[in-house]
Write a protein that holds these residues in place. Structure first.
Motif, PDB file in Angstrom:
ATOM      1  N   ARG A   9    -107.953 -62.155 -29.725  1.00  0.00           N
ATOM      2  CA  ARG A   9    -106.531 -61.692 -29.398  1.00  0.00           C
ATOM      3  C   ARG A   9    -106.384 -60.256 -28.893  1.00  0.00           C
ATOM      4  NH1 ARG A   9    -103.874 -64.206 -34.854  1.00  0.00           N
ATOM      5  NH2 ARG A   9    -103.708 -66.232 -34.292  1.00  0.00           N
ATOM      6  N   TYR A  12    -113.152 -76.368 -25.349  1.00  0.00           N
ATOM      7  CA  TYR A  12    -112.127 -75.641 -24.402  1.00  0.00           C
ATOM      8  C   TYR A  12    -112.839 -75.857 -23.150  1.00  0.00           C
ATOM      9  CZ  TYR A  12    -108.571 -72.538 -23.602  1.00  0.00           C
ATOM     10  OH  TYR A  12    -107.132 -72.295 -22.990  1.00  0.00           O
ATOM     11  N   ASP A  16    -107.039 -78.126 -18.704  1.00  0.00           N
ATOM     12  CA  ASP A  16    -107.275 -77.202 -19.326  1.00  0.00           C
ATOM     13  C   ASP A  16    -106.908 -76.908 -20.618  1.00  0.00           C
ATOM     14  OD1 ASP A  16    -108.231 -76.386 -16.819  1.00  0.00           O
ATOM     15  OD2 ASP A  16    -107.086 -74.626 -16.489  1.00  0.00           O
ATOM     16  N   GLY A  17    -107.726 -76.016 -21.385  1.00  0.00           N
ATOM     17  CA  GLY A  17    -107.056 -75.723 -22.937  1.00  0.00           C
ATOM     18  C   GLY A  17    -108.076 -76.231 -23.952  1.00  0.00           C
ATOM     19  N   THR A  41    -103.614 -81.038 -22.762  1.00  0.00           N
ATOM     20  CA  THR A  41    -102.836 -82.316 -22.977  1.00  0.00           C
ATOM     21  C   THR A  41    -103.470 -83.483 -22.754  1.00  0.00           C
ATOM     22  OG1 THR A  41    -102.019 -82.126 -20.476  1.00  0.00           O
ATOM     23  CG2 THR A  41    -100.520 -81.224 -22.446  1.00  0.00           C
ATOM     24  N   VAL A 101    -104.820 -69.526 -19.319  1.00  0.00           N
ATOM     25  CA  VAL A 101    -103.992 -69.172 -20.564  1.00  0.00           C
ATOM     26  C   VAL A 101    -104.645 -69.991 -21.772  1.00  0.00           C
ATOM     27  CG1 VAL A 101    -101.503 -69.614 -21.357  1.00  0.00           C
ATOM     28  CG2 VAL A 101    -101.976 -69.173 -18.846  1.00  0.00           C
ATOM     29  N   TYR A 102    -104.597 -69.366 -22.687  1.00  0.00           N
ATOM     30  CA  TYR A 102    -105.116 -70.078 -23.996  1.00  0.00           C
ATOM     31  C   TYR A 102    -103.982 -70.974 -24.352  1.00  0.00           C
ATOM     32  CZ  TYR A 102    -106.469 -70.837 -28.603  1.00  0.00           C
ATOM     33  OH  TYR A 102    -107.259 -71.196 -29.872  1.00  0.00           O
ATOM     34  N   GLU A 103    -104.266 -72.246 -24.341  1.00  0.00           N
ATOM     35  CA  GLU A 103    -103.291 -73.327 -24.628  1.00  0.00           C
ATOM     36  C   GLU A 103    -103.928 -74.577 -25.170  1.00  0.00           C
ATOM     37  OE1 GLU A 103    -101.327 -74.192 -21.172  1.00  0.00           O
ATOM     38  OE2 GLU A 103    -102.963 -74.498 -19.984  1.00  0.00           O
ATOM     39  N   ARG A 104    -102.883 -75.593 -25.852  1.00  0.00           N
ATOM     40  CA  ARG A 104    -103.696 -76.848 -26.063  1.00  0.00           C
ATOM     41  C   ARG A 104    -103.831 -77.669 -24.757  1.00  0.00           C
ATOM     42  NH1 ARG A 104    -104.655 -79.677 -30.320  1.00  0.00           N
ATOM     43  NH2 ARG A 104    -103.783 -78.215 -31.825  1.00  0.00           N
ATOM     44  N   SER A 127    -108.967 -78.531 -27.516  1.00  0.00           N
ATOM     45  CA  SER A 127    -108.767 -79.757 -28.332  1.00  0.00           C
ATOM     46  C   SER A 127    -109.884 -79.616 -29.557  1.00  0.00           C
ATOM     47  CB  SER A 127    -108.855 -81.107 -27.391  1.00  0.00           C
ATOM     48  OG  SER A 127    -110.174 -81.109 -26.750  1.00  0.00           O
ATOM     49  N   TRP A 154    -112.765 -68.545 -26.315  1.00  0.00           N
ATOM     50  CA  TRP A 154    -111.592 -69.278 -26.622  1.00  0.00           C
ATOM     51  C   TRP A 154    -111.995 -70.402 -27.466  1.00  0.00           C
ATOM     52  CZ3 TRP A 154    -107.896 -68.813 -21.661  1.00  0.00           C
ATOM     53  CH2 TRP A 154    -107.558 -67.451 -21.656  1.00  0.00           C
ATOM     54  N   ARG A 162    -110.349 -70.872 -31.284  1.00  0.00           N
ATOM     55  CA  ARG A 162    -109.727 -72.127 -31.820  1.00  0.00           C
ATOM     56  C   ARG A 162    -110.635 -72.317 -33.051  1.00  0.00           C
ATOM     57  NH1 ARG A 162    -105.585 -74.039 -33.263  1.00  0.00           N
ATOM     58  NH2 ARG A 162    -105.463 -76.132 -33.852  1.00  0.00           N
TER      59      ARG A 162
END
Length: 156
Positions: free
Chosen positions: A152, A51, A35-36, A30, A25-28, A38, A64, A68
């Motif tokens: 997208r 990523y 995953d994601g 943590t 999933v495309y996400e920030r 920064s 991705w 970003r």
């Protein structure tokens, strides 16, 4: 009554598929190893974007990371970005850079290895510089709005 129950079940099943319950999933991110995406600001118009996808597809991580970078470019009120540095994950075995065995004190051991917990992660790190039109003529320059439209759309 049975047809209504079947229709409700089918609708729920399709809704579950549509949300993409499985896969990346495309996400920030943590933390550094999650995953994601920064990013780190290096200068007014220069960023490092990362990523990571655990056990993932390197091509998707590249797309991705570009997404970003495009988001950051538009957030900072720029039109384009240029990739000035790029790194991706690799395994030592892919390149055969090291000899498989090395002699230590007249005994043969397998070569030392780095921490392999993240071997299968797809990790892309790019460094970008941003600007406004007209962009320089280079294959590494991307128009931010076009990158966002492409990534997208899910056409990749």
């Amino acid at each position: 009554m049975k047809s209504y129950a079947f229709a409700a079940f089918a609708a729920l099943a399709m809704a579950g598929c549509a949300t993409g319950g499985y896969g990346p999933v495309y996400e920030r991110a943590t933390s550094q190893y999650d995953d994601g995406f920064s990013e780190a600001r290096l200068d007014d118009n220069r960023y490092r974007v990362q990523y990571r996808i655990e056990n993932g597809d390197l091509q998707l991580a590249q797309d991705w990371a570009l997404r970003r970078a495009a988001e950051l470019t538009l957030d900072q009120r720029y039109d384009w970005f240029q990739i000035i540095s790029r790194n991706s994950t690799f395994r030592d075995d892919d390149f055969r850079r090291y000899e498989p065995y090395r002699s230590y004190n007249d005994r043969y051991y397998e070569r030392p290895r780095y921490d392999s917990r993240y071997d299968d992660d797809a990790l892309v790190v790019i460094e970008v510089i941003m600007g406004n039109n007209p962009p320089p003529r280079s294959a590494s320059v991307y128009e931010a709005r076009r990158v966002l439209d492409y990534t997208r759309s899910g056409r990749y």
